[in-house]
Design a protein around this motif. Structure first.
Motif, mmCIF file in Angstrom:
data_model
loop_
_atom_site.group_PDB
_atom_site.id
_atom_site.type_symbol
_atom_site.label_atom_id
_atom_site.label_comp_id
_atom_site.label_asym_id
_atom_site.label_seq_id
_atom_site.Cartn_x
_atom_site.Cartn_y
_atom_site.Cartn_z
ATOM 1 N N UNK A 114 -13.044 47.224 5.581
ATOM 2 C CA UNK A 114 -11.962 46.293 6.139
ATOM 3 C C UNK A 114 -11.586 45.983 6.999
ATOM 4 N N UNK A 115 -12.668 46.655 7.769
ATOM 5 C CA UNK A 115 -12.715 46.491 9.542
ATOM 6 C C UNK A 115 -12.176 48.044 9.877
ATOM 7 N N UNK A 116 -13.038 47.856 11.178
ATOM 8 C CA UNK A 116 -12.790 48.658 12.001
ATOM 9 C C UNK A 116 -11.679 49.273 12.527
ATOM 10 N N UNK A 117 -11.541 50.636 12.711
ATOM 11 C CA UNK A 117 -9.808 51.498 13.367
ATOM 12 C C UNK A 117 -9.355 50.022 13.678
ATOM 13 N N UNK A 118 -7.769 50.475 14.232
ATOM 14 C CA UNK A 118 -7.281 50.297 15.054
ATOM 15 C C UNK A 118 -6.962 50.897 16.225
ATOM 16 N N UNK A 119 -5.598 51.215 17.015
ATOM 17 C CA UNK A 119 -5.718 52.126 17.445
ATOM 18 C C UNK A 119 -5.346 53.044 17.178
ATOM 19 N N UNK A 125 -2.372 57.454 10.638
ATOM 20 C CA UNK A 125 -1.146 57.645 10.832
ATOM 21 C C UNK A 125 -0.598 56.802 9.584
ATOM 22 N N UNK A 126 -1.739 55.044 9.486
ATOM 23 C CA UNK A 126 -1.709 54.688 7.672
ATOM 24 C C UNK A 126 -2.241 55.261 7.010
ATOM 25 N N UNK A 162 9.914 62.330 7.290
ATOM 26 C CA UNK A 162 9.071 62.915 6.923
ATOM 27 C C UNK A 162 7.414 61.608 7.847
ATOM 28 N N UNK A 163 8.062 60.445 7.629
ATOM 29 C CA UNK A 163 6.956 59.565 8.305
ATOM 30 C C UNK A 163 8.606 58.584 9.274
ATOM 31 N N UNK A 164 7.453 58.196 10.031
ATOM 32 C CA UNK A 164 9.002 57.301 10.911
ATOM 33 C C UNK A 164 8.065 55.491 10.627
ATOM 34 N N UNK A 172 1.059 49.080 7.179
ATOM 35 C CA UNK A 172 1.529 47.762 7.165
ATOM 36 C C UNK A 172 0.700 47.121 7.200
ATOM 37 N N UNK A 173 -0.030 47.506 8.570
ATOM 38 C CA UNK A 173 -1.248 46.425 8.969
ATOM 39 C C UNK A 173 -2.521 46.355 8.483
ATOM 40 N N UNK A 174 -2.519 48.221 7.762
ATOM 41 C CA UNK A 174 -3.856 48.638 7.282
ATOM 42 C C UNK A 174 -3.731 47.359 6.039
#
Length: 226
Positions: A114-119, A125-126, A162-164, A172-174
């Motif tokens: 899927x690609x490298x990590x974001x921040x 979180x994803x 529980x999730x922000x 969503x970005x993932x």
């Protein structure tokens, strides 16, 4: 042609590429990924010669090198189109495209990059929310139009803490990385291999294809109740 990683030289990824006839072909993994921009790439060493590849592919090889160094990856042979096909030979390229189905079906496993990590924190979180949704899968009856009673309000209600909102944005970005938009992923990711044989790699994280499918099913059922 198949490739495998060698010890890096001068901080540059190195790999060996060898030719095999089908009877003597070793077990291999096939890569499903997005090439990315042709204008932005990195140099790696292939059989002692410099080779230019996309930055996305280079990041995958860096991740595989790291897993190999940690003993997570066993140094198995790989099939990667950008390296294992002579891209400058139109006849060879066309012939290999025609064989693509067989190449993926004969692979021991298909790795979906899927690609490298974001921040880093954003990526964590994803994955956290993805894992949570997958764990809820068994709570939902397999019905196309479930009623609100089937939804666990205290966990999936957007107002619950529980999730922000940042967590949902990260998920969503993932789920919108370019890999999901590729036309070829249908053929690559739905070969007769079992779902467990198709790990999706997202940076240092790995989850089976079925994991994403189950989490997506929960999202579909939950969204139909609000």
């Amino acid at each position: 042609r198949l490739l495998r990683l060698r010890e890096p030289e001068n901080d540059r990824i190195c790999c060996e590429v060898r030719h095999f006839l089908p009877p003597s072909r070793p077990s291999y993994a096939a890569l499903s990924y997005v090439w990315g921009s042709a204008w932005w790439g990195r140099l790696l060493n292939v059989n002692g010669k410099e080779r230019f590849v996309s930055s996305n592919l280079y990041s995958f090889l860096e991740e595989m090198q790291d897993r190999q160094n940690k003993g997570i990856w066993d140094g198995e042979w790989l099939w990667i189109d950008a390296i294992c096909i002579n891209q400058d030979d139109t006849s060879e390229r066309n012939a290999e495209v025609a064989r693509m189905k067989d190449i993926y079906e004969n692979a021991r496993q298909i790795i979906c990059w899927l690609g490298p990590l974001f921040v880093a924190r954003h990526s964590h979180r994803a994955i956290a929310i993805l894992d949570h949704l997958e764990a809820l899968f068994d709570l939902y009856p397999d019905q196309p139009q479930p009623g609100k009673d089937y939804c666990n309000d205290t966990i999936l209600d957007p107002k619950h803490k529980l999730f922000s909102g940042l967590d949902w944005d990260a998920l969503g970005a993932l789920l919108h990385v370019p890999w999901w938009t590729r036309a070829w992923i249908v053929q690559e990711a739905t070969t007769p291999k079992g779902a467990g044989e198709k790990p999706l790699w997202f940076g240092s994280y790995s989850r089976p294809f079925k994991h994403f499918s189950r989490a997506n099913r929960v999202l579909q059922l939950a969204s139909s109740t609000y």
